[in-house]
Design an enzyme around this catalytic site. Structure first.
Site, short mmCIF file in Angstrom:
data_model
loop_
_atom_site.label_atom_id
_atom_site.label_comp_id
_atom_site.label_asym_id
_atom_site.label_seq_id
_atom_site.Cartn_x
_atom_site.Cartn_y
_atom_site.Cartn_z
N ASP A 9 -7.22 8.63 -3.03
CA ASP A 9 -6.83 7.24 -3.30
C ASP A 9 -7.23 6.93 -4.74
O ASP A 9 -8.30 7.34 -5.19
CB ASP A 9 -7.55 6.29 -2.32
N ASP A 10 -6.36 6.21 -5.44
CA ASP A 10 -6.66 5.89 -6.84
C ASP A 10 -7.44 4.59 -6.99
O ASP A 10 -7.77 4.19 -8.11
CB ASP A 10 -5.37 5.82 -7.66
N MET A 55 0.51 4.92 -2.34
CA MET A 55 0.81 4.38 -3.66
C MET A 55 -0.20 4.89 -4.68
O MET A 55 -1.32 4.39 -4.78
CB MET A 55 0.78 2.84 -3.60
N ILE A 331 1.85 70.64 23.20
CA ILE A 331 3.26 71.03 23.19
C ILE A 331 3.38 72.38 22.50
O ILE A 331 2.97 72.54 21.35
CB ILE A 331 4.12 69.97 22.48
N ASN A 338 9.51 71.06 14.36
CA ASN A 338 9.60 70.32 13.10
C ASN A 338 10.28 71.15 12.01
O ASN A 338 11.11 70.63 11.25
CB ASN A 338 8.21 69.90 12.63
N GLU A 373 0.27 67.05 18.30
CA GLU A 373 1.00 67.31 19.54
C GLU A 373 0.07 67.50 20.73
O GLU A 373 0.47 68.00 21.78
CB GLU A 373 1.89 68.54 19.38
#
Length: 457
Positions: A9-10, A55, A331, A338, A373
């Site tokens: 606020d001013d 304001m 695996i 790959n 894997e």
């Protein structure tokens, strides 16, 4: 409640008055004499809530609020406009700019403090979620701030609880311009309706016949499914005391009759935007937790989770005198997959392998990607014989049907080797069990792969 309140606020007299009121309630008060100064303070994250005059000389409060709410760094800070302007047009302009409330001077101390406390609680909850969600940025997830700033708050699902037909018909028609609205005229059914409906906002009349609307609000806050759904209360002007009580028990916002359509829509949009933002924060927190314990490629748990959870399962097995089986799966010739077909094909194999693993084990079993894997499956309350049957079934599942790669354009044969053991001795170290299973896996691969080898304790 300790919180940092920024008064903008001013007029020095107005600042001193608000500072005295807030300091008396043990708030930490900061001040700014203009919008530019206020924006700088907010960008440095030095306040929890802003009391903003309209304001002011350099830029008015509407522009300050708009800038705060369109900045991803400050949009989450609650803004209350406190001004001498009292026309509906000014109020709606403030709400459209993103203000969380618009209080007209002179403001009673009770109303001011209740509103500041309510919004501060909300801000602190949001801050906690934002702090927890920081991890999500570090692991590459998108922060919700920019989407929150762009969100219009429209298209929400609203449950309106009001037993006066003339009232709910008018409100539902007004809200339907921007949202999907369900009306519940029976307050005794409202909580069940709210819990099942996945709503973005509850609007509750506090002037229900033969039913306490505040109790309904309180029940909604205590129920898990509706705990985080924002509540907008509506009451006649003479019920302002009950509205303040509502803010204390978790009501997010309120309106006094007669209701202005534009204000109703603006306040609904504000609450829905906030709901979506906090939901996004909670989702980020949950997703970051899941990502921390889940392998992104296969969807199985990762090694970190396995190592912590396996110790718990082993302790439970020892305490209850129950067996615990553990197998390590590898695996076969995965490197050649790959090399011959590309890493994309290897990823296809790993994903499909995880799917087949899930189909072969029970819900209580723990399946993890151990690295590369290699995978680990932990089976509570399972002896070596039963675990061997499961391992053999899984081996046949992998070898019995080729794996699709390159988006299904090619299929290749895949096999696995499995090393199996059990935790038998009470108090045995988990590392010893893993080592024994790994030794059994080495034997399986050495003996020709595509087989199960068991090693007893």
């Amino acid at each position: 409640m300790s919180a940092r309140v920024l008064v903008v606020d001013d007029v020095p007299a107005n600042v001193k008055l608000l500072e005295a009121r807030l300091s008396a309630e043990y708030f930490d008060v900061m001040t700014a004499a203009n919008g530019t100064e206020a924006l700088a303070i907010c960008r440095r994250a030095e306040c929890d809530i802003i009391l903003l005059d309209v304001m002011m000389p350099d830029m008015d409060g509407f522009e300050v609020c708009r800038r705060l709410k369109t900045d991803p760094a400050t949009h989450h800070i609650p803004v209350v406009m406190v001004t001498a302007l009292d026309s509906p047009a000014d109020r709606n302009r403030g709400l459209e700019a993103g203000a969380d409330d618009f209080l007209t001077k002179p403001v009673s101390d009770v109303v001011l403090i209740a509103r500041v406390r309510s919004l501060t609680r909300l801000k602190m909850m949001t801050d906690e979620l934002r702090m927890r969600a920081i991890t999500s940025l570090e692991i590459g997830m998108q922060a919700p701030e920019r989407s929150a700033v762009a969100d219009t708050g429209k298209g929400g699902r609203i449950l309106l609880v009001d037993d006066r037909q003339s009232s709910y018909e008018r409100l539902a028609t007004q809200l339907a311009a921007e949202h999907t609205v369900d009306v519940e005229p029976n307050p005794t059914e409202a909580l069940f309706h709210a819990a099942e409906g996945n709503y973005d906002l509850l609007i509750v009349s506090l002037d229900l016949n033969n039913f306490d609307g505040l109790r309904l609000c309180s029940q909604a806050r205590s129920l898990e499914r509706t705990r985080h759904v924002p509540i907008l209360a509506i009451a006649d002007a003479e019920n302002s005391t009950r509205l303040l009580r509502g803010l204390e028990i978790g009501v997010n916002d309120y309106l006094l009759r007669p209701i202005d359509k534009n204000e109703l829509l603006a306040r609904a949009r504000t609450q829905i935007r906030r709901r979506r933002y906090t939901d996004h924060l909670r989702d980020n927190v949950q997703n970051s937790i899941e990502m921390a314990i889940t392998d992104a490629l296969t969807g199985l748990h990762n090694r970190r989770y396995m190592e912590s959870h396996l110790a718990t399962l082993a302790e439970q097995a020892s305490t209850r005198g129950k067996p615990l089986a553990l197998m390590i799966l590898d695996i076969d010739y995965f490197k050649s997959i790959n090399d011959n077909y590309g890493h994309d094909a290897g990823d296809d194999v790993l994903r499909e392998f995880a799917v087949r693993v899930r189909k072969s084990i029970r819900g209580i079993d723990l399946a993890c990607r151990y690295g590369g894997e290699e995978f680990v499956i932990v089976m509570p309350e399972t002896d070596l014989h039963v675990a061997g049957m499961v391992a053999e079934r899984l081996r046949r599942s992998i070898a019995g049907e080729p794996f699709a790669i390159h988006k299904g354009t090619k299929r290749i044969e895949v096999t696995i080797s499995i090393g199996l053991t059990t935790l038998e001795k009470k108090g045995e170290a988990v590392a010893d069990v893993l080592k024994r299973a790994d030794t059994a896996l080495y034997r399986a691969k050495h003996d020709g792969r595509n087989r199960v080898v068991s090693q007893a304790a």
